[in-house]
Design a protein around this motif. Structure first.
Motif, PDB file in Angstrom:
ATOM      1  N   ASN A   1       1.028  -0.912  -0.003  1.00  0.00           N
ATOM      2  CA  ASN A   1      -0.277   0.085   0.242  1.00  0.00           C
ATOM      3  C   ASN A   1       0.923   1.209   0.063  1.00  0.00           C
ATOM      4  N   LYS A   2       1.714   1.346   0.813  1.00  0.00           N
ATOM      5  CA  LYS A   2       2.569   2.729   0.377  1.00  0.00           C
ATOM      6  C   LYS A   2       3.554   2.502  -0.854  1.00  0.00           C
ATOM      7  N   CYS A   3       3.107   1.483  -1.477  1.00  0.00           N
ATOM      8  CA  CYS A   3       4.605   2.000  -3.533  1.00  0.00           C
ATOM      9  C   CYS A   3       3.642   2.961  -3.637  1.00  0.00           C
ATOM     10  N   ASN A   4       3.973   3.646  -4.758  1.00  0.00           N
ATOM     11  CA  ASN A   4       3.552   4.111  -5.350  1.00  0.00           C
ATOM     12  C   ASN A   4       3.744   4.219  -6.834  1.00  0.00           C
TER      13      ASN A   4
ATOM     14  N   PHE B   1      -1.618 -10.669  -0.346  1.00  0.00           N
ATOM     15  CA  PHE B   1      -0.209 -11.374   0.291  1.00  0.00           C
ATOM     16  C   PHE B   1      -0.657 -12.184   1.214  1.00  0.00           C
ATOM     17  N   SER B   2       0.275 -13.036   1.751  1.00  0.00           N
ATOM     18  CA  SER B   2       0.172 -14.176   2.207  1.00  0.00           C
ATOM     19  C   SER B   2       0.139 -13.399   3.902  1.00  0.00           C
ATOM     20  N   PRO B   3       0.040 -14.046   5.250  1.00  0.00           N
ATOM     21  CA  PRO B   3       0.070 -14.028   6.441  1.00  0.00           C
ATOM     22  C   PRO B   3       1.464 -13.594   6.610  1.00  0.00           C
ATOM     23  N   GLU B   4       2.407 -14.416   6.624  1.00  0.00           N
ATOM     24  CA  GLU B   4       4.413 -13.976   6.454  1.00  0.00           C
ATOM     25  C   GLU B   4       4.468 -13.259   5.549  1.00  0.00           C
ATOM     26  N   GLU B   5       3.951 -12.634   4.762  1.00  0.00           N
ATOM     27  CA  GLU B   5       4.636 -11.437   4.059  1.00  0.00           C
ATOM     28  C   GLU B   5       3.290  -9.805   4.427  1.00  0.00           C
ATOM     29  N   SER B   6       2.152  -9.999   5.325  1.00  0.00           N
ATOM     30  CA  SER B   6       1.907  -8.733   5.615  1.00  0.00           C
ATOM     31  C   SER B   6       2.532  -8.936   6.971  1.00  0.00           C
ATOM     32  N   LYS B   7       2.927 -10.008   7.790  1.00  0.00           N
ATOM     33  CA  LYS B   7       4.026  -9.321   9.259  1.00  0.00           C
ATOM     34  C   LYS B   7       4.732  -9.057   8.771  1.00  0.00           C
ATOM     35  N   LEU B   8       5.412  -9.212   7.441  1.00  0.00           N
ATOM     36  CA  LEU B   8       6.800  -8.630   7.689  1.00  0.00           C
ATOM     37  C   LEU B   8       6.522  -7.629   6.858  1.00  0.00           C
ATOM     38  N   LEU B   9       5.758  -6.747   5.994  1.00  0.00           N
ATOM     39  CA  LEU B   9       5.947  -5.253   5.742  1.00  0.00           C
ATOM     40  C   LEU B   9       5.653  -4.651   6.858  1.00  0.00           C
ATOM     41  N   ALA B  10       4.771  -5.601   8.206  1.00  0.00           N
ATOM     42  CA  ALA B  10       4.066  -4.280   8.758  1.00  0.00           C
ATOM     43  C   ALA B  10       5.120  -4.643   9.670  1.00  0.00           C
ATOM     44  N   SER B  11       6.429  -5.185  10.107  1.00  0.00           N
ATOM     45  CA  SER B  11       7.104  -4.898  10.860  1.00  0.00           C
ATOM     46  C   SER B  11       8.294  -4.008  10.363  1.00  0.00           C
ATOM     47  N   ARG B  12       8.137  -3.693   8.801  1.00  0.00           N
ATOM     48  CA  ARG B  12       9.341  -2.521   8.561  1.00  0.00           C
ATOM     49  C   ARG B  12       8.620  -1.305   8.735  1.00  0.00           C
TER      50      ARG B  12
END
Length: 67
Positions: free
Chosen positions: A28-31, A56-67
């Motif tokens: 979602n942060k991608c422009n 996104f898979s749950p693992e990918e969503s978790k990875l993105l949330a940690s950034r």
């Protein structure tokens, strides 16, 4: 085929040797500029097989949330 990854599926269908298959998953942060830059890189690297996916898979969503 649901449990196979893209590379196994491609080989299974007899399409090995076609080069890299790239899955582009913009967050979602991608422009728009970021996406165009990625597509330019695909052209520069001569990667013909790619797709843009919005899921996104749950693992990918978790990875993105940690950034």
């Amino acid at each position: 085929m649901r449990n196979k990854n893209e590379f196994e599926y491609s080989s299974y269908k007899g399409r090995s040797g076609r080069g890299a298959i790239v899955i582009i998953k913009p967050s979602n942060k991608c422009n728009f500029k970021n996406l165009i830059d990625i597509l330019d890189e695909m052209a520069i690297a001569k990667i013909d097989t790619y797709t843009i996916v919005n899921e996104f898979s749950p693992e990918e969503s978790k990875l993105l949330a940690s950034r």
